[in-house]
Design a protein around this motif. Structure first.
Motif, PDB file in Angstrom:
ATOM      1  N   ASP A 118      47.070  15.506  12.795  1.00 51.36           N
ATOM      2  CA  ASP A 118      46.326  14.528  13.366  1.00 51.36           C
ATOM      3  C   ASP A 118      47.256  14.426  15.235  1.00 51.36           C
ATOM      4  OD1 ASP A 118      45.735  11.120  13.598  1.00 51.36           O
ATOM      5  OD2 ASP A 118      47.790  10.690  14.281  1.00 51.36           O
ATOM      6  N   GLY A 119      48.399  14.957  15.416  1.00 50.70           N
ATOM      7  CA  GLY A 119      48.107  15.222  16.983  1.00 50.70           C
ATOM      8  C   GLY A 119      47.614  16.346  17.403  1.00 50.70           C
ATOM      9  N   PHE A 120      47.368  17.730  16.877  1.00 44.18           N
ATOM     10  CA  PHE A 120      46.464  18.462  17.940  1.00 44.18           C
ATOM     11  C   PHE A 120      44.816  17.803  17.724  1.00 44.18           C
ATOM     12  CE2 PHE A 120      49.660  21.797  15.985  1.00 44.18           C
ATOM     13  CZ  PHE A 120      49.739  21.658  17.644  1.00 44.18           C
ATOM     14  N   SER A 121      44.440  17.215  16.236  1.00 41.54           N
ATOM     15  CA  SER A 121      42.948  16.290  16.966  1.00 41.54           C
ATOM     16  C   SER A 121      43.180  15.240  17.837  1.00 41.54           C
ATOM     17  CB  SER A 121      43.150  15.211  14.630  1.00 41.54           C
ATOM     18  OG  SER A 121      41.901  14.795  14.758  1.00 41.54           O
ATOM     19  N   LYS A 122      43.673  14.431  17.716  1.00 44.38           N
ATOM     20  CA  LYS A 122      43.930  13.078  18.638  1.00 44.38           C
ATOM     21  C   LYS A 122      43.426  14.189  20.485  1.00 44.38           C
ATOM     22  CE  LYS A 122      46.108   9.099  16.311  1.00 44.38           C
ATOM     23  NZ  LYS A 122      48.028   8.828  16.366  1.00 44.38           N
ATOM     24  N   ARG A 123      44.199  15.212  20.613  1.00 45.35           N
ATOM     25  CA  ARG A 123      44.052  15.624  21.623  1.00 45.35           C
ATOM     26  C   ARG A 123      42.743  16.543  21.652  1.00 45.35           C
ATOM     27  NH1 ARG A 123      49.208  19.504  22.827  1.00 45.35           N
ATOM     28  NH2 ARG A 123      48.519  21.898  21.271  1.00 45.35           N
TER      29      ARG A 123
ATOM     30  N   HIS B  50      32.188   3.804  12.306  1.00 50.73           N
ATOM     31  CA  HIS B  50      32.062   3.605  13.284  1.00 50.73           C
ATOM     32  C   HIS B  50      31.713   4.327  14.733  1.00 50.73           C
ATOM     33  CE1 HIS B  50      34.888   3.224  17.433  1.00 50.73           C
ATOM     34  NE2 HIS B  50      34.631   2.134  16.766  1.00 50.73           N
ATOM     35  N   GLY B  51      32.171   5.876  14.259  1.00 53.18           N
ATOM     36  CA  GLY B  51      31.564   7.095  14.904  1.00 53.18           C
ATOM     37  C   GLY B  51      29.706   7.209  14.941  1.00 53.18           C
ATOM     38  N   PHE B  52      29.181   6.964  13.872  1.00 49.42           N
ATOM     39  CA  PHE B  52      27.648   6.962  13.697  1.00 49.42           C
ATOM     40  C   PHE B  52      26.819   5.897  14.994  1.00 49.42           C
ATOM     41  CE2 PHE B  52      27.958   9.286   9.844  1.00 49.42           C
ATOM     42  CZ  PHE B  52      27.522  10.924  10.040  1.00 49.42           C
ATOM     43  N   CYS B  53      27.666   4.510  14.330  1.00 43.59           N
ATOM     44  CA  CYS B  53      27.905   3.729  15.270  1.00 43.59           C
ATOM     45  C   CYS B  53      27.843   3.847  16.475  1.00 43.59           C
ATOM     46  CB  CYS B  53      28.591   2.132  14.818  1.00 43.59           C
ATOM     47  SG  CYS B  53      28.119   1.418  13.035  1.00 43.59           S
TER      48      CYS B  53
ATOM     49  N   SER C 240      41.431  11.969   7.081  1.00 50.41           N
ATOM     50  CA  SER C 240      41.243  10.579   8.252  1.00 50.41           C
ATOM     51  C   SER C 240      41.617  11.933   9.529  1.00 50.41           C
ATOM     52  CB  SER C 240      41.605   9.758   8.252  1.00 50.41           C
ATOM     53  OG  SER C 240      40.867   9.373   6.293  1.00 50.41           O
ATOM     54  N   ALA C 241      42.732  12.475   9.753  1.00 55.71           N
ATOM     55  CA  ALA C 241      43.109  12.971  11.027  1.00 55.71           C
ATOM     56  C   ALA C 241      42.278  13.856  11.478  1.00 55.71           C
ATOM     57  CB  ALA C 241      44.279  13.842  10.868  1.00 55.71           C
ATOM     58  N   ILE C 242      41.516  14.527  11.470  1.00 52.69           N
ATOM     59  CA  ILE C 242      40.263  15.486  11.615  1.00 52.69           C
ATOM     60  C   ILE C 242      39.393  14.258  12.093  1.00 52.69           C
ATOM     61  CG2 ILE C 242      39.365  17.461  11.337  1.00 52.69           C
ATOM     62  CD1 ILE C 242      41.040  18.846   9.804  1.00 52.69           C
ATOM     63  N   LEU C 243      38.773  13.469  10.779  1.00 56.60           N
ATOM     64  CA  LEU C 243      37.696  13.094  10.868  1.00 56.60           C
ATOM     65  C   LEU C 243      37.812  11.902  12.916  1.00 56.60           C
ATOM     66  CD1 LEU C 243      36.482  12.389   7.138  1.00 56.60           C
ATOM     67  CD2 LEU C 243      35.138  13.770   9.132  1.00 56.60           C
ATOM     68  N   SER C 244      38.870  11.600  12.641  1.00 59.12           N
ATOM     69  CA  SER C 244      38.363  10.720  13.426  1.00 59.12           C
ATOM     70  C   SER C 244      38.476  11.526  14.715  1.00 59.12           C
ATOM     71  CB  SER C 244      40.670  10.077  13.689  1.00 59.12           C
ATOM     72  OG  SER C 244      40.667   9.081  14.959  1.00 59.12           O
ATOM     73  N   GLY C 245      39.320  12.587  14.848  1.00 63.38           N
ATOM     74  CA  GLY C 245      39.606  13.072  16.279  1.00 63.38           C
ATOM     75  C   GLY C 245      37.732  13.459  16.212  1.00 63.38           C
ATOM     76  N   TYR C 246      36.689  13.786  15.569  1.00 65.05           N
ATOM     77  CA  TYR C 246      35.254  14.473  15.604  1.00 65.05           C
ATOM     78  C   TYR C 246      35.132  13.033  16.259  1.00 65.05           C
ATOM     79  CZ  TYR C 246      35.693  19.357  13.703  1.00 65.05           C
ATOM     80  OH  TYR C 246      36.309  19.848  13.352  1.00 65.05           O
ATOM     81  N   CYS C 247      34.976  11.631  15.160  1.00 63.53           N
ATOM     82  CA  CYS C 247      34.452  11.096  15.654  1.00 63.53           C
ATOM     83  C   CYS C 247      34.605  10.319  17.049  1.00 63.53           C
ATOM     84  CB  CYS C 247      34.674   9.883  15.330  1.00 63.53           C
ATOM     85  SG  CYS C 247      34.032   9.858  13.243  1.00 63.53           S
TER      86      CYS C 247
END
Length: 726
Positions: free
Chosen positions: A574-579, A644-647, A605-612
């Motif tokens: 999650d930390g790496f993904s957020k940045r 939310h990412g698609f929207c 979800s942690a990686i998907l959140s970063g991609y979005c």
């Protein structure tokens, strides 16, 4: 593991003890004091006594003859020749006022011992003379206490410990004088000072040599076995018992037999325990329900309920009927396994067999229902059996209500308990304090803590931890520190849970220096950090942006032999993904696979959140499909992240398809889903986006068989403060 039969055979063949005549007594009145030679008839060991496994006994034999030549060897003390030169018993009766010393002087003087003239006879305090005096004092005074006084006084006088033979003779005298509590003290001393493998054989041999009465020897040997059991040397106790049986035809008491059985069970040697049970039966010793309960309790403790129940049903084989205690063990285990319904069935079956349940059993069933939140069933048990109110029952209800957050009812029951004359205990107060902390009323929690102090109930570590946790969650770290200090001033030792709670609190506040100070304190207090400690530390570093430092902590965690769990890796990912450092995130992902830790929905979800966040929806969708392929089931939060990412990029078709998929999987959209769709339609310049989203959602719900009133639905999702990304 050796079987009982192999131990018996070993005792028959491996240690062929040949005991010759026991300790020989002579009338000291008829012995010339100037000639103190030791009789050969009192030989400790014969050559036949020695086997290939008894080298220590061979040494004991030579030491015994050497002791006879030199008038005694003091174990662990001075050289015997030196002792004999200067350790001479001599005192002036006129200058002595201690009653015991006067009695010793009088008795020895009356039988011809010259203790006052340095030019006359004197008594060297060697092994031989010490044993003679002990016996004579006991014979003349019938007081084992007087003999014991001389025994202790002479040891202090010579400045060295008595020999094993001297101690063993003192043991026999104490037993003869009905001072068995002192006998146990000396036997424990011998057992603790002689811990090698052959020491039981040696002690048994010396006890045989120094004995005079068979019944006293039997009693002493039984106590010796009991000492080994008390010192958790169960295998030595078993070997000693077999030697006693095969070499001397001496058997421990029934109580010691059963104590040995408990020791075997407690050390998880069930195979030996069953063989020992057969040995007990072969001795014609009666078995009772408490003996069988040892086995049943052990099975249940290890989670083998089936074996415990099978043994309960087979008790008639041993001529016994199960009692309420045995049923309580089984029923309590079922309740702890969250199976109170089955426990209740067994309860009524027990009653059918004519066994009446007691308050302990019924309270256990009530507690089982309460822990599952089944208050109605618990109350029914209470009504059916008209159970008299007890503290355990009240604690069960209070704990359940507090866990459910119903602090009003919990408080009412707490006060009702006092009205029935039952005084709340530490568990009662801790539960009610935890209930108030759970609903955010910390002040009431401290109020009940004050009441504990007022009535004289000392809080436990759990009590303090409950309040410290509440303070940490609400950010009042100063109060948490005060509670931690109070915990230690009360003489309590903080455990890893307390430290983890404080680490979480300081980490949440960003006080990382305090976190590392706590880790140093844990080290100095010999409290080992666990995976939760490291996970909390890693999370604290990640949310402050110190992701590389968090990765170093993970490396240290692995180097110290800890096994990271999915939470550990997910925090780093999650930390790496957020940045936006997806390469590092996937390296951690692969590192996770190397340690046989499977990712879960939160990890994905942690990686998907970063991609979005980066609007890289193609990669996000590809990862989502892979996740489905490996069998992970998305939850509402993960769907909302993707929707939310698609929207956010205006791709409403894929967003709506995801809504259809989640409803098809029986996951209903919430306010976050609605808000994301509204955002997407606003970006598409759709008129009345809220109404359009409501219409689409209702159409999707109805398509998959879920009927929701659109007005009620809109009312629900339009509540203020509901639009938070999850």
């Amino acid at each position: 593991m050796k079987s009982l039969s192999s131990i018996l055979n070993e005792c028959k063949t491996g240690a062929k003890l040949v005991f010759r005549s026991p300790f020989i007594y002579h009338s000291f009145r008829n012995i010339a004091l100037s000639s103190t030679s030791v009789l050969e008839d009192s030989c400790l060991l014969s050559d036949d006594f020695i086997s290939c496994d008894d080298s220590k006994l061979l040494e004991a034999k030579h030491s015994s003859f050497k002791a006879r030549e030199e008038y005694g060897v003091f174990s662990g003390g001075k050289d015997v020749a030196e002792v004999c030169e200067k350790d001479v018993l001599y005192f002036n009766s006129e200058k002595t006022e201690v009653p015991e010393v006067m009695d010793i002087f009088r008795i020895l003087t009356n039988c011809g011992w010259n203790l006052t003239s340095r030019n006359g006879y004197s008594i060297k305090l060697n092994e031989f003379n010490i044993i003679r005096i002990i016996d004579y004092l006991f014979q003349e005074s019938s007081s084992a206490n007087l003999a014991l006084y001389f025994f202790k006084w002479s040891e202090s006088f010579i400045g060295s410990k008595h020999t094993i033979r001297s101690v063993c003779r003192m043991i026999h005298v104490l037993t003869s004088g009905n001072m068995k509590h002192r006998t146990m003290d000396l036997l424990l001393r011998l057992v603790r000072e002689n811990v090698d493998e052959e020491s039981p054989s040696l002690l048994l041999a010396v006890l045989y040599e120094t004995h005079s009465e068979r019944n006293i020897l039997e009693s002493v040997c039984s106590m010796l076995v009991n000492c080994y059991i008390k010192e958790n040397m169960v295998n030595k106790a078993l070997k000693l018992t077999c030697q006693m049986k095969n070499l001397l035809s001496i058997y421990p008491s029934d109580r010691v037999y059963h104590a040995l059985l408990r020791g075997l069970i407690g050390s998880q040697q069930l195979e030996l325990a069953w063989e020992w049970l057969d040995e007990i039966q072969s001795r014609g010793m009666g078995l009772n329900a408490s003996t069988i309960s040892l086995f049943i309790h052990n099975y249940c403790k290890e989670g083998d309920l089936e074996s415990g129940w099978k043994l309960l049903c087979q008790m008639r084989k041993y001529g016994m009927k199960p009692d309420v205690v045995l049923y309580t063990i089984i029923i309590d285990t079922l309740c702890k396994m969250s199976r109170p319904n089955l426990a209740t069935s067994l309860l009524f079956k027990m009653i059918h067999f004519g066994i009446s349940p007691d308050s302990v059993l019924l309270s256990s069933v009530i507690d089982g229902y309460c822990k599952l939140g089944h208050m109605e069933e618990a109350i029914n048990i209470l009504k059916v059996f008209k159970l008299q109110h007890n503290i355990f029952m009240y604690n069960s209800f209070i704990s359940m209500l507090c866990l459910d957050g119903d602090i009003v009812k919990a408080s009412r029951i707490f006060h009702e308990m006092t009205e029935f004359g039952l005084l709340p205990d530490c568990f009662s107060y801790t539960s009610i304090i935890g209930g108030y902390c759970k609903v955010g009323d910390i002040q009431k929690g401290f109020l009940y803590l004050g009441k504990m102090f007022k009535v004289g109930i000392k809080p436990s570590v759990t009590t303090y931890t409950t309040l410290i946790d509440a303070c940490c969650k609400f950010g009042t770290m100063e109060m948490a520190e005060c509670l931690f200090s109070k915990l230690m001033t009360d003489g309590l030792l903080p455990d890893v849970v307390v430290y983890n709670t404080l680490v979480y609190g300081y980490g949440k506040k960003g006080q990382l220096q305090k976190v590392f100070e706590l880790l140093d304190m844990m080290k100095s207090s010999n409290v080992c950090p666990d995976v939760v400690t490291y996970n909390t530390l890693i999370h604290s570093l990640v949310i402050r942006g110190y992701v590389n430092e968090a990765k170093s902590v993970l490396d240290e965690l692995i180097q110290r032999g800890f096994s990271p769990d999915v939470v550990t890796f997910t925090n780093l990912i999650d930390g790496f993904s957020k940045r936006g450092s997806f390469e590092e995130a996937f390296l951690v992902w692969f590192y996770m696979s190397e340690h046989q830790v499977k990712p879960d929905v939160v990890t994905c979800s942690a990686i998907l959140s970063g991609y979005c966040r980066q609007r890289r929806m193609e990669e996000a969708n590809a990862l989502f499909q892979k996740m489905l392929g490996i069998g992970l089931n998305p939850d509402l939060r993960l769907y909302n992240i993707l929707i939310h990412g698609f929207c956010n990029i205006g791709n409403m078709d894929d967003a709506c398809n995801l809504v259809c998929r989640m409803v098809q999987c029986s996951i209903l959209p919430n306010n976050v889903t609605h808000r994301s769709l509204v955002l997407g339609f606003e970006k598409k310049w759709v008129k009345k986006p809220v109404e359009s989203v409501g219409f689409i959602l209702q159409e999707i719900l109805q398509r998959y068989g879920t009927n929701v009133d659109i007005d009620e639905y809109l009312k629900m999702i339009e509540q203020p403060g509901r639009y938070k990304t999850s």
